[in-house]
Design a protein around this motif. Structure first.
Motif, PDB file in Angstrom:
ATOM      1  N   TRP A 496      88.485   4.735  29.993  1.00  0.00           N
ATOM      2  CA  TRP A 496      87.638   6.032  29.953  1.00  0.00           C
ATOM      3  C   TRP A 496      88.375   6.876  28.904  1.00  0.00           C
ATOM      4  O   TRP A 496      89.319   7.637  29.447  1.00  0.00           O
ATOM      5  CB  TRP A 496      87.236   6.352  31.235  1.00  0.00           C
ATOM      6  CG  TRP A 496      86.048   5.521  31.724  1.00  0.00           C
ATOM      7  CD1 TRP A 496      86.348   4.574  32.611  1.00  0.00           C
ATOM      8  CD2 TRP A 496      84.669   5.548  31.478  1.00  0.00           C
ATOM      9  NE1 TRP A 496      85.263   3.905  32.905  1.00  0.00           N
ATOM     10  CE2 TRP A 496      84.367   4.466  32.435  1.00  0.00           C
ATOM     11  CE3 TRP A 496      83.957   6.071  30.703  1.00  0.00           C
ATOM     12  CZ2 TRP A 496      82.776   4.173  32.134  1.00  0.00           C
ATOM     13  CZ3 TRP A 496      82.388   5.841  30.675  1.00  0.00           C
ATOM     14  CH2 TRP A 496      81.961   4.668  31.526  1.00  0.00           C
ATOM     15  N   ILE A 498      87.360   9.827  28.325  1.00  0.00           N
ATOM     16  CA  ILE A 498      87.102  11.128  28.880  1.00  0.00           C
ATOM     17  C   ILE A 498      88.072  11.525  29.615  1.00  0.00           C
ATOM     18  O   ILE A 498      88.349  12.882  30.075  1.00  0.00           O
ATOM     19  CB  ILE A 498      85.577  11.171  29.508  1.00  0.00           C
ATOM     20  CG1 ILE A 498      85.243  12.753  29.698  1.00  0.00           C
ATOM     21  CG2 ILE A 498      85.469  10.581  30.689  1.00  0.00           C
ATOM     22  CD1 ILE A 498      83.852  12.959  30.051  1.00  0.00           C
ATOM     23  N   PHE A 503      91.548  12.974  24.855  1.00  0.00           N
ATOM     24  CA  PHE A 503      90.380  13.939  25.081  1.00  0.00           C
ATOM     25  C   PHE A 503      90.860  15.045  24.987  1.00  0.00           C
ATOM     26  O   PHE A 503      90.271  16.066  24.046  1.00  0.00           O
ATOM     27  CB  PHE A 503      89.430  13.143  26.070  1.00  0.00           C
ATOM     28  CG  PHE A 503      88.177  13.846  26.080  1.00  0.00           C
ATOM     29  CD1 PHE A 503      87.241  13.606  25.018  1.00  0.00           C
ATOM     30  CD2 PHE A 503      87.905  14.800  27.059  1.00  0.00           C
ATOM     31  CE1 PHE A 503      86.085  14.167  25.326  1.00  0.00           C
ATOM     32  CE2 PHE A 503      86.654  15.607  27.389  1.00  0.00           C
ATOM     33  CZ  PHE A 503      85.631  15.238  26.392  1.00  0.00           C
TER      34      PHE A 503
ATOM     35  N   LEU B 186      79.128  16.523  25.910  1.00  0.00           N
ATOM     36  CA  LEU B 186      80.058  16.715  26.688  1.00  0.00           C
ATOM     37  C   LEU B 186      79.438  16.173  28.132  1.00  0.00           C
ATOM     38  O   LEU B 186      79.886  15.386  29.178  1.00  0.00           O
ATOM     39  CB  LEU B 186      80.602  18.053  26.925  1.00  0.00           C
ATOM     40  CG  LEU B 186      81.583  18.311  28.022  1.00  0.00           C
ATOM     41  CD1 LEU B 186      82.914  17.394  27.752  1.00  0.00           C
ATOM     42  CD2 LEU B 186      82.081  19.750  28.188  1.00  0.00           C
ATOM     43  N   ALA B 189      78.899  12.481  28.396  1.00  0.00           N
ATOM     44  CA  ALA B 189      79.973  11.898  28.707  1.00  0.00           C
ATOM     45  C   ALA B 189      80.345  11.962  30.030  1.00  0.00           C
ATOM     46  O   ALA B 189      80.930  10.946  30.767  1.00  0.00           O
ATOM     47  CB  ALA B 189      81.103  12.410  27.793  1.00  0.00           C
ATOM     48  N   ILE B 190      80.409  13.167  30.678  1.00  0.00           N
ATOM     49  CA  ILE B 190      80.707  13.352  32.135  1.00  0.00           C
ATOM     50  C   ILE B 190      79.960  12.636  32.861  1.00  0.00           C
ATOM     51  O   ILE B 190      80.120  11.861  33.758  1.00  0.00           O
ATOM     52  CB  ILE B 190      80.744  14.572  32.528  1.00  0.00           C
ATOM     53  CG1 ILE B 190      81.593  15.492  31.693  1.00  0.00           C
ATOM     54  CG2 ILE B 190      80.835  14.849  33.859  1.00  0.00           C
ATOM     55  CD1 ILE B 190      81.358  16.989  31.924  1.00  0.00           C
ATOM     56  N   THR B 192      77.859   9.556  32.060  1.00  0.00           N
ATOM     57  CA  THR B 192      78.180   8.429  31.862  1.00  0.00           C
ATOM     58  C   THR B 192      79.260   8.083  32.688  1.00  0.00           C
ATOM     59  O   THR B 192      79.377   6.763  33.424  1.00  0.00           O
ATOM     60  CB  THR B 192      78.392   8.165  30.518  1.00  0.00           C
ATOM     61  OG1 THR B 192      77.344   8.756  29.848  1.00  0.00           O
ATOM     62  CG2 THR B 192      78.382   6.559  30.133  1.00  0.00           C
TER      63      THR B 192
END
Lengths: 648, 261
Positions: A496, A498, A503, B186, B189-190, B192
């Motif tokens: 990931w 993120i 990131f 953002l 993304a969080i 997901t």
């Protein structure tokens, strides 16, 4: 043979008698055929009699053929003489009891006899046979069969029960002579074990009976045994008294639950035909000692015809309705023991064999396999549950098809039940179908028994016909959409982004850059607003550097060296800044160059003043420190100013 | 001195073992995934469903997460008669591609084999939009997008504030739009990340499981759950999970019976 001899003897004796009487009176010769009834129903017996009266020299007596009739009784021969109106006559008679085979009109030809050497024939008779009476056929249980009363009864006891004696209570009589009985072969058994129940009607009276209520057998599975129709009576003696027994129902019962169960009673409606004696019309004829009674008591005359003809008592029939019910019977059903009960047990009780056959050993996926399990034996065959079959994965299984082959009227119930499991192979390869297991409880041995077949191995090949799963989902509603093929992008389980450090680094980076730019810009702004100050500071720096040595001499108080150095520094600065070689330096040249650069006059003027001051101080020593300090500051200012001016 | 030698020995051992481990790791995938995937497809078409399913499962266990792989594994497990595994695979495939009609169709067929199956309520339209939007980008796409947009935003702001010659209202509005997009990316993304790491639902893998009224083997049976039932895990102890069915029934079953999605 004996019989024939007897007949012959009889005939001789008759001839002898005839011979005796021939002289006495010659009587009229007659040969006649008589029937008791010209129109009969198909099932009604009737009597035919061929009577030869006053025959002389009777040599032979042949009856006609009765091809359309059945001879129930006979031939019975009679002979005798009668005196009628003072006339004496002799006769020989041959009689038969017949029953028609078919419906229709039939002619029975006359009998033939040879009398006095001549052949004589009796008259033919026409018999009309009708169809049997419908009502008579409906008589279910007991046709009135106890019989037409016989007058030869000697005592009350032997009198057929159809007779109602004087002063006898009808109900009492009915109760004694008609009853129902239920026979069971056992009253205590296991759940699922067979019980045979027989409902019987005992009667000594002629009765027309019909069953109005049949038992429901609650809690049992019942299987009736077919009974002959019309019912056949058997004879049974109860307490030494013979009864006619009709079986109403015979049922094989399998209790479906444990506990105390009850067999329902059966109800029968009877129409009992009782016969009542009434006074004889012929008055005292019966009472008085009939002169012929002994004669008619001869066995040769034991015949209903004659009874009717000569000695029939006057009777009256009475139909009495009588309803009877059997007693309910209590049955105690034990549950099948739990101890040692195999897993595969599912309710079979009795004695069984099992065969399991798989129809094919090698098969393609296009075909279907059939596993046939046959369980045969005695017991609750009709209640057998399908044995559980462990089908391996890769087979589609359907519910078994059950076919029964139960032996008709078998007691105990025996037969076989066949379970056909259709298996659809879905997967190619070698598969093993595990053994089929079947367990039953044997009540005789009081134990469970388990039968097991061999496991089956099957080789399955891929069939030609591959099921085409439709791409159109609407039509093939229960077909899977087929597999996806093609080249995939084989990336592993991605990490990931993120949560990775990158990131955040990448997010922070522009912020840092922005911060840097802002900081730089701020500083630049500040510098631009103080540009003059900063520029001068730089020029001052240059001047201070040039006058570094001079400053030292100033501190040390070496005035000569100080002025010399200051002068040299100023000239050196001018030389380097205005690009004039040291050798060519002169006040005039410097002035020209400076004015060419448009340096204002005050700066030039002060510059030359300073140079002059320095030269003067060199050649006129003894000056004080204050002047030296003033000169130094002046030199710094001038160089700084020149630096600023020359830069622009 | 002795210590020193020991350390040397350990290093030596590590030096020997390390290549052994790496070779062992390298040997498990016999051939490349694509070949094995095709091999499994062939097995499937030969009706050898169990073997095909094993091959697909092996690929999945190695960490490949392709929609087609999950989908084919689901088909194979279904044909092999393992409803629970089939539904698990389909659900996984559906997570990767929530609007795939083929997966939905096959999952519906497999669900017919689940005893007592209760259909989940369909999502409300905005939830569907959100879900569709979520799958506009791949899993990391949103995060990458966030970064790119953030750079653009910062650049825009800098240009706007430091280059007086560039300053105009289009640039300013452009910055607002990019800023809004960046926030959206953002959030996506969080979301997901959270939703795919949310293991609050699972598939029951064993048949005829009695759900209990409390997390105790001896407690009363509440209801029965069939193989392949999708359940939501609302609470869990070390051994027992409190599951909720789509129709709102809940009870405790052993966590070992559930394979979390």
């Amino acid at each position: 043979m004996k019989y024939r001899i007897c007949i012959r003897k009889c005939i001789y004796s008759v001839l002898f008698c005839l011979g005796l009487v021939a002289c006495a009176s010659a009587q009229e010769f007659r040969f006649t055929t008589t029937v008791s009834n010209n129109t009969v129903t198909q099932d009604e017996p009737f009597q035919i009699q061929f009577m030869l009266e006053n025959g002389v020299n009777v040599a032979s007596f042949t009856p006609p053929s009765f091809k359309d009739f059945e001879v129930l009784q006979g031939p019975s021969q009679m002979q005798g003489q009668s005196i009628f109106n003072g006339k004496r006559s002799e006769y020989i008679a041959l009689s038969y009891l017949l029953q028609a085979k078919h419906v229709g009109n039939f002619t029975i030809a006359g009998a033939q006899a040879r009398v006095n050497g001549n052949i004589v024939k009796s008259n033919p008779v026409l018999i009309e046979v009708r169809k049997g009476n419908a009502q008579q056929q409906q008589q279910q249980a007991a046709p009135p069969s106890a019989g037409v009363p016989s007058h030869r009864g000697q005592g009350g006891e032997d009198l057929p029960e159809g007779f109602l004696k004087k002063g006898e209570d009808i109900n009492e009589k009915l109760k004694k002579n008609i009853f129902l009985k239920v026979d069971v072969d056992k009253t205590s058994m296991y759940e699922g074990e067979q019980l045979t129940a027989t409902y019987k009607l005992y009667t000594r009276l002629p009765t027309n009976s019909s069953v109005t209520k049949v038992p429901a057998f609650k809690g049992f599975s019942a299987k009736d045994i077919e009974l002959p129709n019309p019912p056949q009576a058997t004879e049974e003696r109860v307490n030494g008294v013979p009864y006619k027994v009709f079986t109403i129902r015979k049922t094989l019962l399998f209790p479906l639950q444990s506990g105390a169960l009850e067999l329902d009673p059966v109800e029968v409606d009877n129409q009992v035909r009782l016969v009542k004696m009434v006074a004889n019309k012929r008055g005292g004829a019966n009472r008085n000692k009939d002169p012929f009674e002994d004669f008619f008591n001869d066995p040769a005359f034991k015949d209903p015809f004659f009874d009717d003809f000569f000695n029939r008592p006057e009777v009256e029939y009475q139909d009495v309705p009588y309803k009877i019910q059997s007693n309910p019977i209590k049955i105690n059903v034990k549950p099948v023991p739990v101890d040692g009960r195999p897993i595969s047990y599912n309710g079979a009780v009795g004695k069984f064999n099992m065969t399991a056959v798989l129809d094919k050993k090698k098969i393609t996926t296009d075909d279907a396999l059939t596993l046939k399990v046959t369980i045969s034996g005695q017991g609750n065959v009709n209640l057998l549950n399908s044995p559980k079959i462990e089908v391996p994965t890769g087979f589609d299984r359907y519910d078994p098809k059950v076919t029964d082959d139960i032996e008709k009227n078998s007691n105990p119930l025996s037969g076989s039940r066949t379970f056909e499991y259709v298996l659809m192979p879905q997967e190619a390869g070698d598969h093993t179908i595990p053994a089929v297991e079947f367990s039953y409880f044997d009540p005789a041995a009081n134990s469970f028994k388990t039968l097991r077949s061999e496991p089956f191995s099957v080789h399955i090949e891929q069939g030609k016909h591959i099921k085409q799963d439709k791409q159109d989902y609407g039509t093939g509603k229960n077909d899977l959409v087929k597999n996806e093929t093609g080249i995939l992008n084989w990336t592993r389980n991605h990490s990931w982004f993120i949560v990775s450090a990158w990131f955040y680094i990448l997010l922070l980076l522009p912020l840092l850059i922005a911060a840097g730019i802002i900081f730089y810009k701020r500083k630049k702004d500040y510098n631009t607003t103080n540009a003059a100050v900063l520029k001068h500071r730089y020029a001052n720096k240059v001047a201070l550097k040039r006058l570094e040595l001079a400053a030292r001499y100033l501190k040390e108080g070496k005035d000569k060296a100080f002025y010399e150095e200051t002068s040299r520094a100023v000239w050196g600065y001018l030389s380097s800044k205005l690009k004039i070689p040291m050798a060519d330096l002169s006040k005039q040249l410097v002035q020209d160059k400076l004015s060419a650069r448009s340096i204002n006059g005050s700066n030039t003027h002060e510059l030359f003043n300073l140079i002059d001051n320095c030269e003067v101080a060199l050649y006129a020593p003894g000056q004080d420190d204050r002047k030296m300090q003033g000169t130094y500051e002046k030199a710094v200012t001038i160089i700084s100013n020149l630096e600023d001016a020359l830069k622009n | 001195m002795l210590n020193n030698r020991n350390i040397k020995l350990v290093f030596f051992a590590i030096a020997w073992l390390l290549p052994a481990f790496t070779t062992a790791n390298a040997q498990t995938p016999q051939s490349n995934p694509q070949q094995r995937f095709e091999q499994a497809n062939v097995l499937f078409s030969q009706s050898k469903y169990t073997e095909a399913a094993r091959t697909y499962q092996q690929l999945l266990d190695e960490g490949h997460t392709q929609k087609a792989l999950f989908f084919n594994a689901g088909n194979a497990w279904y044909k092999a008669g393992k409803t629970g595994q089939a539904i698990y695979s389909y659900e996984k495939a559906l997570q990767l591609s929530p609007n795939d009609a083929a997966i939905k169709h096959n999952l519906a067929i497999a669900n017919q084999k689940v005893s007592g199956f209760v259909e989940e309520l369909p999502l409300v339209f905005f939830q569907q939009w959100w879900l569709q939007l979520q799958h506009l980008h791949k899993a990391n796409g949103w995060a990458v997008g966030t970064v790119v947009l953030f750079w653009l935003l910062i650049a825009g702001i800098l240009v706007n504030s430091f280059l007086p010659g560039w300053k105009n209202k289009f640039l300013r509005w452009g910055n607002y739009v990019i800023g809004a997009l960046c926030v959206l990316y953002l959030l996506m993304a969080i979301d997901t990340y959270l939703s795919s790491n949310n293991h609050q639902s699972g598939i029951v893998m064993n048949s005829n499981i009695k759900a209990k009224t409390s997390p105790d083997e001896n407690s009363r049976d509440a209801f029965e759950i069939g193989e392949g039932m999708k359940v939501h895990i609302v609470d869990a102890t070390a051994e027992f999970c409190k599951v909720e069915l789509a129709d709102g029934k809940n009870g405790w079953i052993s966590c070992a019976y559930i394979k979390r999605l």
